[in-house]
Structure formats: structure tokens, C-alpha cells
Scaffold this motif. Structure first.
Motif, short mmCIF file in Angstrom:
data_model
loop_
_atom_site.label_atom_id
_atom_site.label_comp_id
_atom_site.label_asym_id
_atom_site.label_seq_id
_atom_site.Cartn_x
_atom_site.Cartn_y
_atom_site.Cartn_z
N LEU A 100 0.84 -1.21 0.00
CA LEU A 100 0.00 0.00 0.00
C LEU A 100 0.87 1.25 0.00
O LEU A 100 0.60 2.20 -0.75
N TRP B 224 2.39 1.73 -3.44
CA TRP B 224 1.34 2.14 -4.37
C TRP B 224 0.96 3.61 -4.15
O TRP B 224 0.74 4.35 -5.11
N MET B 225 0.92 4.04 -2.89
CA MET B 225 0.52 5.42 -2.58
C MET B 225 1.48 6.45 -3.15
O MET B 225 1.07 7.57 -3.45
N LEU C 287 0.25 7.97 -6.42
CA LEU C 287 -1.09 8.55 -6.52
C LEU C 287 -1.01 10.03 -6.83
O LEU C 287 -0.19 10.75 -6.26
N ASP D 117 -6.55 11.76 -7.34
CA ASP D 117 -6.93 10.35 -7.19
C ASP D 117 -7.79 10.22 -5.92
O ASP D 117 -7.47 10.80 -4.88
N TRP E 126 -7.92 7.94 -3.83
CA TRP E 126 -7.18 7.33 -2.73
C TRP E 126 -6.02 8.20 -2.24
O TRP E 126 -5.27 7.78 -1.35
N TYR E 127 -5.88 9.41 -2.78
CA TYR E 127 -4.77 10.29 -2.39
C TYR E 127 -4.77 10.54 -0.87
O TYR E 127 -3.72 10.55 -0.23
N GLN F 252 -7.28 8.86 1.21
CA GLN F 252 -7.79 7.63 1.82
C GLN F 252 -6.66 6.61 2.06
O GLN F 252 -6.63 5.97 3.10
N GLY F 253 -5.77 6.46 1.09
CA GLY F 253 -4.67 5.49 1.22
C GLY F 253 -3.80 5.75 2.44
O GLY F 253 -3.58 4.83 3.25
N HIS G 49 -3.34 3.40 5.70
CA HIS G 49 -1.97 2.98 5.99
C HIS G 49 -1.60 3.33 7.44
O HIS G 49 -1.08 2.48 8.18
#
Length: 190
Positions: free
Chosen positions: A30, A33-34, A37, A41, A43-44, A46-47, A51
Motif C-alpha cells: 500500500l 502504491w501510494m 497517486l 486520485d 485514494w490520495y 484515503q490510502g 496505511h
């Protein structure tokens, strides 16, 4: 079956081990992946929130795991003297790296003095903040110690497979099956 014995790991230690492994690998994936971003995005924000929340829960679980580890007998290691020393040092290094990764993550997240909301359930306050370059230095430590942790964890897994497949030790089986541990059977299935 719940507690450790001199012949193997109990169910609580086994659950701590595998849940920690799964969460650590998941957090690493995660986190990686972040980094790609974009600002727009979904998930910018949210991720990182997920985490951080999971990271704090893992930190508490790691403290509980260490207490459990010191309160329980450690199963007798299998292998040569050099292998048992390397395994002992490797386990210490894994615990140290896990703690360094989590504490540095905490220091990144609290650098501005804000606490960490854990899934909105509770907040962990910022205890140390506003240090010079805190977020940047902690970020570097977080990234490189997480990479080192992944390499060491891969080596740990390879050593377990080596013990299982080449040496025919029950090291891996003991970490999968507490009933096997309690039986004291030291012969891995062939």
C-alpha cells in the motif's frame, strides 16, 4: 495448543506471526502504491489514512506480541549452532526493523503536531513533533527500513523453506500447526 512449549509454537504465537506478516507485506504494498497517486486520485487521502490506521494497530499488536513472546517459552531451534545463532539474530533484526518502520511512520504523521486518527475509533496523540526536518528524516528512515524489512523477511521465508525442504526439519510445520508442536514430532513430512 494456545501456549508455546519447548517443542513448538502455540496458536497465539502462530496467529501473531502470520497476521503480522500479512499486514506488514500489505502495508508495504500500500505504501509503495501510494507514492504514485496523483492529487486528484480518490485514494490520495484515503490510502495514507488506511496505511496509518493499520500501522498503529500493528504497533499495538507488536507490543502485545513482544510481551507474549517474553512470557512464553521459546521452542528449541533446529539446525546447526551457526544456523540457530543466525536465526536468533535474524529474529531480533526483524523485530527492530518492524519497530523502526512503525515509529518512523508515526513521526512522519505527527510531525505537524496532529495526532493520528485510527479509523475514526480513537486518536493517538503527537508526542514528539516540530523537530527540524522531522517528516523528511523520518520519511527516509521509514522507506529504507521498510525496504530492509522486506529483504530480511524474504530471507526469513527462504530460510524456513530451506529448513523444510532441504534439511527436513519441522521448523515451518511448527509455525503452521500448533498440534504438531504440542506432539513434539520433530520429523517434517516427506
Amino acid at each position: 495448543m494456545w501456549r508455546n512449549s519447548r517443542s513448538g509454537w502455540g496458536l497465539i504465537s502462530i496467529l501473531f506471526h502470520w497476521l503480522s506478516a500479512l499486514v506488514i507485506v500489505g502495508l508495504f504494498a500500500l505504501g509503495w502504491w501510494m507514492t504514485d497517486l496523483g492529487y486528484y486520485d480518490p485514494w490520495y487521502n484515503q490510502g495514507p489514512w488506511v496505511h496509518r490506521s493499520i500501522g498503529i494497530l500493528l504497533l499495538f499488536a507488536t507490543f502485545a506480541r513482544l510481551v507474549w513472546r517474553f512470557a512464553q517459552p521459546t521452542p528449541q531451534a533446529e539446525g546447526s549452532r551457526l544456523e540457530t545463532i543466525a536465526a536468533h539474530l535474524g529474529h531480533i533484526a526483524l523485530y527492530v526493523l518492524v519497530l523502526v518502520v512503525m515509529v518512523s511512520g508515526y513521526l512522519i504523521s505527527t510531525a505537524d503536531g496532529s495526532g493520528i486518527s485510527v479509523f475514526g475509533w480513537f486518536e493517538v496523540p503527537a508526542l514528539l513533533y516540530d523537530l527540524p526536518n522531522q517528516a523528511s528524516l523520518a520519511g527516509d528512515i521509514h522507506w529504507y527500513s521498510a525496504l530492509a524489512l522486506m529483504f530480511l523477511a524474504a530471507g526469513h521465508a527462504l530460510a524456513a523453506f530451506k529448513h523444510h525442504w532441504l534439511d527436513r526439519h519441522s521448523t515451518l510445520v511448527r509455525m503452521l500447526n500448533p498440534a504438531h508442536s504440542q506432539a513434539g514430532d520433530h520429523n517434517a513430512p516427506r
